[in-house]
Design a protein around this motif. Structure first.
Motif, PDB file in Angstrom:
ATOM      1  N   THR A 162       4.664  -0.029  14.583  1.00 11.01           N
ATOM      2  CA  THR A 162       3.942  -0.025  13.320  1.00 11.01           C
ATOM      3  C   THR A 162       2.450  -0.165  13.583  1.00 11.01           C
ATOM      4  N   ASN A 163       1.692   0.170  12.570  1.00  7.74           N
ATOM      5  CA  ASN A 163       0.232   0.097  12.657  1.00  7.74           C
ATOM      6  C   ASN A 163      -0.280  -0.299  11.287  1.00  7.74           C
ATOM      7  N   TYR A 164      -1.271  -1.182  11.240  1.00  3.81           N
ATOM      8  CA  TYR A 164      -1.798  -1.659   9.975  1.00  3.81           C
ATOM      9  C   TYR A 164      -3.315  -1.620   9.974  1.00  3.81           C
ATOM     10  N   ALA A 165      -3.873  -1.388   8.821  1.00  6.81           N
ATOM     11  CA  ALA A 165      -5.306  -1.572   8.649  1.00  6.81           C
ATOM     12  C   ALA A 165      -5.617  -3.060   8.741  1.00  6.81           C
ATOM     13  N   ASP A 166      -6.786  -3.366   9.260  1.00  2.00           N
ATOM     14  CA  ASP A 166      -7.165  -4.772   9.406  1.00  2.00           C
ATOM     15  C   ASP A 166      -7.141  -5.506   8.069  1.00  2.00           C
ATOM     16  N   SER A 167      -7.475  -4.803   7.014  1.00  2.00           N
ATOM     17  CA  SER A 167      -7.580  -5.439   5.704  1.00  2.00           C
ATOM     18  C   SER A 167      -6.238  -5.900   5.142  1.00  2.00           C
ATOM     19  N   VAL A 168      -5.138  -5.399   5.695  1.00  2.00           N
ATOM     20  CA  VAL A 168      -3.824  -5.763   5.163  1.00  2.00           C
ATOM     21  C   VAL A 168      -2.948  -6.482   6.182  1.00  2.00           C
ATOM     22  N   LYS A 169      -3.409  -6.599   7.400  1.00  2.00           N
ATOM     23  CA  LYS A 169      -2.608  -7.266   8.429  1.00  2.00           C
ATOM     24  C   LYS A 169      -2.253  -8.686   8.011  1.00  2.00           C
ATOM     25  N   GLY A 170      -0.987  -9.022   8.205  1.00  2.00           N
ATOM     26  CA  GLY A 170      -0.535 -10.360   7.844  1.00  2.00           C
ATOM     27  C   GLY A 170      -0.137 -10.499   6.384  1.00  2.00           C
ATOM     28  N   ARG A 171      -0.441  -9.484   5.565  1.00  2.00           N
ATOM     29  CA  ARG A 171      -0.075  -9.540   4.147  1.00  2.00           C
ATOM     30  C   ARG A 171       0.920  -8.433   3.774  1.00  2.00           C
ATOM     31  N   PHE A 172       0.780  -7.265   4.391  1.00  2.00           N
ATOM     32  CA  PHE A 172       1.638  -6.126   4.079  1.00  2.00           C
ATOM     33  C   PHE A 172       2.595  -5.872   5.239  1.00  2.00           C
ATOM     34  N   THR A 173       3.786  -5.377   4.900  1.00  2.00           N
ATOM     35  CA  THR A 173       4.775  -5.010   5.910  1.00  2.00           C
ATOM     36  C   THR A 173       5.372  -3.654   5.560  1.00  2.00           C
ATOM     37  N   ILE A 174       5.318  -2.742   6.518  1.00  2.00           N
ATOM     38  CA  ILE A 174       5.937  -1.429   6.331  1.00  2.00           C
ATOM     39  C   ILE A 174       7.296  -1.439   7.017  1.00  2.00           C
ATOM     40  N   SER A 175       8.270  -0.825   6.376  1.00  2.00           N
ATOM     41  CA  SER A 175       9.604  -0.727   6.961  1.00  2.00           C
ATOM     42  C   SER A 175      10.262   0.546   6.445  1.00  2.00           C
ATOM     43  N   ARG A 176      11.397   0.883   7.024  1.00  2.00           N
ATOM     44  CA  ARG A 176      12.081   2.096   6.585  1.00  2.00           C
ATOM     45  C   ARG A 176      13.573   1.925   6.738  1.00  2.00           C
ATOM     46  N   ASP A 177      14.300   2.639   5.900  1.00  2.00           N
ATOM     47  CA  ASP A 177      15.751   2.702   5.962  1.00  2.00           C
ATOM     48  C   ASP A 177      16.110   4.179   6.070  1.00  2.00           C
ATOM     49  N   ASN A 178      16.381   4.632   7.279  1.00  2.00           N
ATOM     50  CA  ASN A 178      16.617   6.062   7.482  1.00  2.00           C
ATOM     51  C   ASN A 178      17.923   6.522   6.830  1.00  2.00           C
ATOM     52  N   ALA A 179      18.858   5.610   6.657  1.00  2.00           N
ATOM     53  CA  ALA A 179      20.096   5.976   5.971  1.00  2.00           C
ATOM     54  C   ALA A 179      19.842   6.323   4.511  1.00  2.00           C
ATOM     55  N   LYS A 180      18.786   5.748   3.954  1.00  2.00           N
ATOM     56  CA  LYS A 180      18.431   6.007   2.559  1.00  2.00           C
ATOM     57  C   LYS A 180      17.234   6.935   2.434  1.00  2.00           C
ATOM     58  N   ASN A 181      16.719   7.405   3.566  1.00  2.00           N
ATOM     59  CA  ASN A 181      15.528   8.271   3.555  1.00  2.00           C
ATOM     60  C   ASN A 181      14.391   7.634   2.762  1.00  2.00           C
TER      61      ASN A 181
END
Length: 124
Positions: free
Chosen positions: A57-76
């Motif tokens: 994963t990669n985050y902008a500095d402005s959101v690090k520690g506050r935002f989390t990106i994730s994915r569920d490939n079974a649900k696209n």
């Protein structure tokens, strides 16, 4: 072709949380995915990205520690969990799919498909 549809935006008070979703259809979901945002009068900016397997994963500095990106490939579907929201997070949030290198690029031109966006408004 890939269709991306964002949902989950809305109005929230500062300090609150929202979870954005981006559902993909069409071409196989074997792509890196990213979230970008654009505030009024500003250029679109990178927020977060995740590889197909979710291992990087990669985050902008402005959101690090506050935002989390994730994915569920079974649900696209790819998600953006946003915590401790600030008024400066107010923007239209877009998800994007990248079928090239497969990394976690922060450059918008790396992405091949875009959703229509969902509005996030954080009140102070």
């Amino acid at each position: 072709q890939v269709q991306l549809v964002e949902s989950g935006g809305g109005l929230v008070q500062a300090g609150g949380s929202l979870r954005l979703s981006c559902a993909a259809s069409g071409r196989t979901f074997s792509s890196s995915m990213g979230w970008f945002r654009q505030a009024p009068g500003k250029e679109r900016e990178f927020v977060a990205a995740v590889t197909w397997g979710g291992g990087s994963t990669n985050y902008a500095d402005s959101v690090k520690g506050r935002f989390t990106i994730s994915r569920d490939n079974a649900k696209n579907t790819v998600y953006l969990q946003m915590n401790r929201l600030k008024p400066e997070d107010t923007a239209v949030y877009y998800c994007a799919a990248e079928y090239g290198v497969g990394g976690t690029s922060s450059v918008s031109s790396s992405y091949d498909y875009w959703g229509q966006g969902t509005q996030v408004t954080v009140s102070s």
